[in-house]
Design an enzyme around this catalytic site. Structure first.
Site, PDB file in Angstrom:
ATOM      1  N   GLN A 265       0.823  -1.224   0.000  1.00 51.48           N
ATOM      2  CA  GLN A 265       0.000   0.000   0.000  1.00 51.48           C
ATOM      3  C   GLN A 265       0.852   1.267   0.000  1.00 51.48           C
ATOM      4  OE1 GLN A 265      -3.389   0.027  -0.206  1.00 51.48           O
ATOM      5  NE2 GLN A 265      -3.143  -2.171  -0.464  1.00 51.48           N
TER       6      GLN A 265
ATOM      7  N   ASP B 235       4.870  11.231  12.521  1.00 48.06           N
ATOM      8  CA  ASP B 235       4.499  11.662  13.874  1.00 48.06           C
ATOM      9  C   ASP B 235       4.652  13.186  13.993  1.00 48.06           C
ATOM     10  OD1 ASP B 235       4.300   8.855  14.811  1.00 48.06           O
ATOM     11  OD2 ASP B 235       6.443   8.881  14.396  1.00 48.06           O
TER      12      ASP B 235
ATOM     13  N   HIS C 195       9.537   5.366  17.344  1.00 48.48           N
ATOM     14  CA  HIS C 195       8.292   5.475  16.558  1.00 48.48           C
ATOM     15  C   HIS C 195       7.335   4.412  17.105  1.00 48.48           C
ATOM     16  CE1 HIS C 195       5.398   5.724  13.380  1.00 48.48           C
ATOM     17  NE2 HIS C 195       5.581   4.455  13.078  1.00 48.48           N
TER      18      HIS C 195
HETATM   19  P1  NDP Z   1       2.072  -1.155   3.974  1.00 51.32           P
HETATM   20  O1  NDP Z   1       2.683  -0.720   2.706  1.00 51.32           O
HETATM   21  O2  NDP Z   1       0.782  -0.553   4.382  1.00 51.32           O
HETATM   22  O3  NDP Z   1       3.091  -0.950   5.197  1.00 51.32           O
HETATM   23  C1  NDP Z   1       4.437  -1.342   5.096  1.00 51.32           C
HETATM   24  C2  NDP Z   1       5.151  -1.107   6.384  1.00 51.32           C
HETATM   25  O4  NDP Z   1       5.114   0.258   6.732  1.00 51.32           O
HETATM   26  C3  NDP Z   1       4.590  -1.863   7.584  1.00 51.32           C
HETATM   27  O5  NDP Z   1       5.696  -2.407   8.306  1.00 51.32           O
HETATM   28  C4  NDP Z   1       3.931  -0.786   8.381  1.00 51.32           C
HETATM   29  O6  NDP Z   1       3.984  -1.048   9.773  1.00 51.32           O
HETATM   30  C5  NDP Z   1       4.839   0.372   8.104  1.00 51.32           C
HETATM   31  N1  NDP Z   1       4.341   1.678   8.504  1.00 51.32           N
HETATM   32  C6  NDP Z   1       5.098   2.659   9.019  1.00 51.32           C
HETATM   33  N2  NDP Z   1       4.402   3.723   9.302  1.00 51.32           N
HETATM   34  C7  NDP Z   1       3.140   3.442   8.997  1.00 51.32           C
HETATM   35  C8  NDP Z   1       1.936   4.156   9.107  1.00 51.32           C
HETATM   36  N3  NDP Z   1       1.883   5.367   9.597  1.00 51.32           N
HETATM   37  N4  NDP Z   1       0.803   3.584   8.698  1.00 51.32           N
HETATM   38  C9  NDP Z   1       0.842   2.345   8.196  1.00 51.32           C
HETATM   39  N5  NDP Z   1       1.945   1.621   8.083  1.00 51.32           N
HETATM   40  C10 NDP Z   1       3.082   2.141   8.483  1.00 51.32           C
HETATM   41  O7  NDP Z   1       1.944  -2.729   4.002  1.00 51.32           O
HETATM   42  P2  NDP Z   1       1.454  -3.756   2.877  1.00 51.32           P
HETATM   43  O8  NDP Z   1       1.195  -5.006   3.613  1.00 51.32           O
HETATM   44  O9  NDP Z   1       0.446  -3.154   1.984  1.00 51.32           O
HETATM   45  O10 NDP Z   1       2.746  -3.950   1.984  1.00 51.32           O
HETATM   46  C11 NDP Z   1       3.924  -4.520   2.449  1.00 51.32           C
HETATM   47  C12 NDP Z   1       4.667  -5.066   1.256  1.00 51.32           C
HETATM   48  O11 NDP Z   1       5.967  -5.413   1.696  1.00 51.32           O
HETATM   49  C13 NDP Z   1       4.026  -6.320   0.653  1.00 51.32           C
HETATM   50  O12 NDP Z   1       3.924  -6.128  -0.726  1.00 51.32           O
HETATM   51  C14 NDP Z   1       5.054  -7.410   0.991  1.00 51.32           C
HETATM   52  O13 NDP Z   1       5.131  -8.388  -0.036  1.00 51.32           O
HETATM   53  C15 NDP Z   1       6.309  -6.614   1.079  1.00 51.32           C
HETATM   54  N6  NDP Z   1       7.424  -7.150   1.860  1.00 51.32           N
HETATM   55  C16 NDP Z   1       8.647  -7.032   1.277  1.00 51.32           C
HETATM   56  C17 NDP Z   1       9.763  -7.476   1.902  1.00 51.32           C
HETATM   57  C18 NDP Z   1      11.065  -7.334   1.207  1.00 51.32           C
HETATM   58  O14 NDP Z   1      11.212  -6.546   0.291  1.00 51.32           O
HETATM   59  N7  NDP Z   1      12.057  -8.080   1.589  1.00 51.32           N
HETATM   60  C19 NDP Z   1       9.702  -8.082   3.235  1.00 51.32           C
HETATM   61  C20 NDP Z   1       8.380  -8.133   3.784  1.00 51.32           C
HETATM   62  C21 NDP Z   1       7.287  -7.654   3.112  1.00 51.32           C
HETATM   63  P3  NDP Z   1       2.825  -1.818  10.592  1.00 51.32           P
HETATM   64  O15 NDP Z   1       3.039  -3.272  10.301  1.00 51.32           O
HETATM   65  O16 NDP Z   1       3.115  -1.443  12.000  1.00 51.32           O
HETATM   66  O17 NDP Z   1       1.517  -1.284  10.085  1.00 51.32           O
END
Ligand code: NDP
Length: 333
Positions: free
Chosen positions: A15, A159, A187
């Site tokens: 996202q 924040d 954070h």
């Molecule tokens: P998002 O894009 O919504 O969020 C990604 C990360 O940002 C999460 O850890 C989230 O934390 C963090 N985050 C930081 N600040 C905020 C905020 N204010 N609001 C919301 N999130 C915040 O997650 P999706 O699940 O949509 O996408 C993650 C993607 O990452 C997926 O496509 C997955 O496949 C990929 N991925 C890639 C990796 C890699 O490249 N090696 C490893 C793992 C995943 P929180 O969990 O606390 O919401």
């Protein structure tokens, strides 16, 4: 210099990645004269989403976008990288302890730090967005010992911006009229959003709040009981209202962070490595008031910290120490 800047985004199929890509391609992060080359790094399950985003980027016909590559190989993803936005992280799932979350993320951010050290450009800068962001940044930095620790940061600009918005709302003033806001610490819910040094149109924010809210004590009560918890828990409030987590504001804050670091800024907040400033243990990635002359964030030193602020900073720093100790105890640092 028309050489493109290479920007690598991990979790680019997610996202926040989706909200970041188009603004970066449009020049909002690095400026209207700077061509960009995008590297979208994903895990295998995220590849289709990232590939779809890459097709849409192509359809944007962005004049500044010179190239897009999608990969699930970290060395390829960080090859020649100048700016790394580490967004992808392992989310907390039901029943998961904090230590398990830290460990799962160490398995992502450790190898990414090593790949950055191996493949990125000598001037690489890294911003960690994926949570727990401060400790993920610490792990990535520890895995890249040849890259100066000052090049690794974790995002607390969201924040910071949320704090500006709350004070602006309380005073019925535009956010742009407020300067010198500070986020201290982690954070997380222990963060300390601090208005003690903030000014509103040049007037101390504490005085402006007292005038508006009916005295110094009323202002202090508002800060401790409304403002601080509201900022610290804003993410949960967004989920409650919107039905899903904050995405647009998180992406906007990441863009603000990189833009201000490279263009220069007099005062903002970022989690950067401590050299012992304000008594924060050396080596922790802690949010501080920072400035940049265009070459990187530096902690703004010499601010007066009263007993109330000291206690709140200490509590958040204690949490950072506990996170560091938990990953160190598992041999991950
Ligand atoms: P998002 O894009 O919504 O969020 C990604 C990360 O940002 C999460 O850890 C989230 O934390 C963090 N985050 C930081 N600040 C905020 C905020 N204010 N609001 C919301 N999130 C915040 O997650 P999706 O699940 O949509 O996408 C993650 C993607 O990452 C997926 O496509 C997955 O496949 C990929 N991925 C890639 C990796 C890699 O490249 N090696 C490893 C793992 C995943 P929180 O969990 O606390 O919401």
């Amino acid at each position: 210099d028309a050489t493109p800047t290479t920007v690598t985004i991990t979790g680019a199929g997610g996202q926040i990645g989706y909200a970041l890509l188009f603004r970066i391609a449009a020049g909002d992060m690095l400026g209207p004269d700077r061509p960009v080359r995008l590297r979208l790094l994903e895990i295998p399950q995220g590849m289709r989403a990232a590939e779809g985003a890459a097709l849409e980027l192509m359809d944007g016909a962005f004049p500044l976008l010179s190239d897009v590559e999608v990969t699930d190989d970290a060395r390829t993803g960080f090859d020649g990288c100048n700016v790394a936005l580490l967004v992808g992280a392992r989310p907390r799932t039901a029943g998961m302890e904090r230590a398990d979350l830290l460990e799962a993320n160490a398995g992502i951010f450790g190898p990414q730090g090593a790949a950055i050290a191996h493949a990125a450009a000598p001037d690489v800068r890294v911003l960690v967005v994926g949570n727990p962001a401060n400790t993920n940044a610490l792990i990535a930095s520890a895995s890249a010992p040849d890259v100066p620790a000052e090049r690794f940061a974790a995002l607390t600009r969201l924040d910071h911006n949320r704090a500006l918005a709350q004070v602006a709302g309380a005073l019925e003033r535009p956010a742009a009229s407020i300067a010198r806001m500070t986020i201290w610490g982690n954070h997380s819910a222990t963060q300390f959003p601090d208005v003690d040094h903030a000014v509103v149109d040049g007037m101390p924010a504490r005085a402006a709040l007292a005038a508006r809210l009916g005295g110094k004590q009323a202002a202090l009560t508002w800060l401790d009981e409304t403002f601080i918890p509201r900022v610290a828990k804003r993410g949960a409030e967004i989920i409650e209202v919107r039905g899903s987590s904050s995405v647009g504001s998180a992406a906007a804050a990441a863009i603000d962070h990189v833009r201000d670091e490279t263009a220069g800024v007099a005062w903002t907040s970022a989690a950067v490595v401590s050299h012992g400033e304000y008594g924060v243990p050396e080596g922790l990635i802690c949010s501080f008031p920072v400035s940049s002359d265009g070459t990187g964030y530096r902690v703004i030193e010499g601010l007066e910290v009263d007993a109330r602020a000291r206690a709140r900073i200490d509590a958040s720093v204690a949490e950072l120490v506990a996170e560091r100790d938990a990953v160190a105890a598992r041999g991950l640092l």
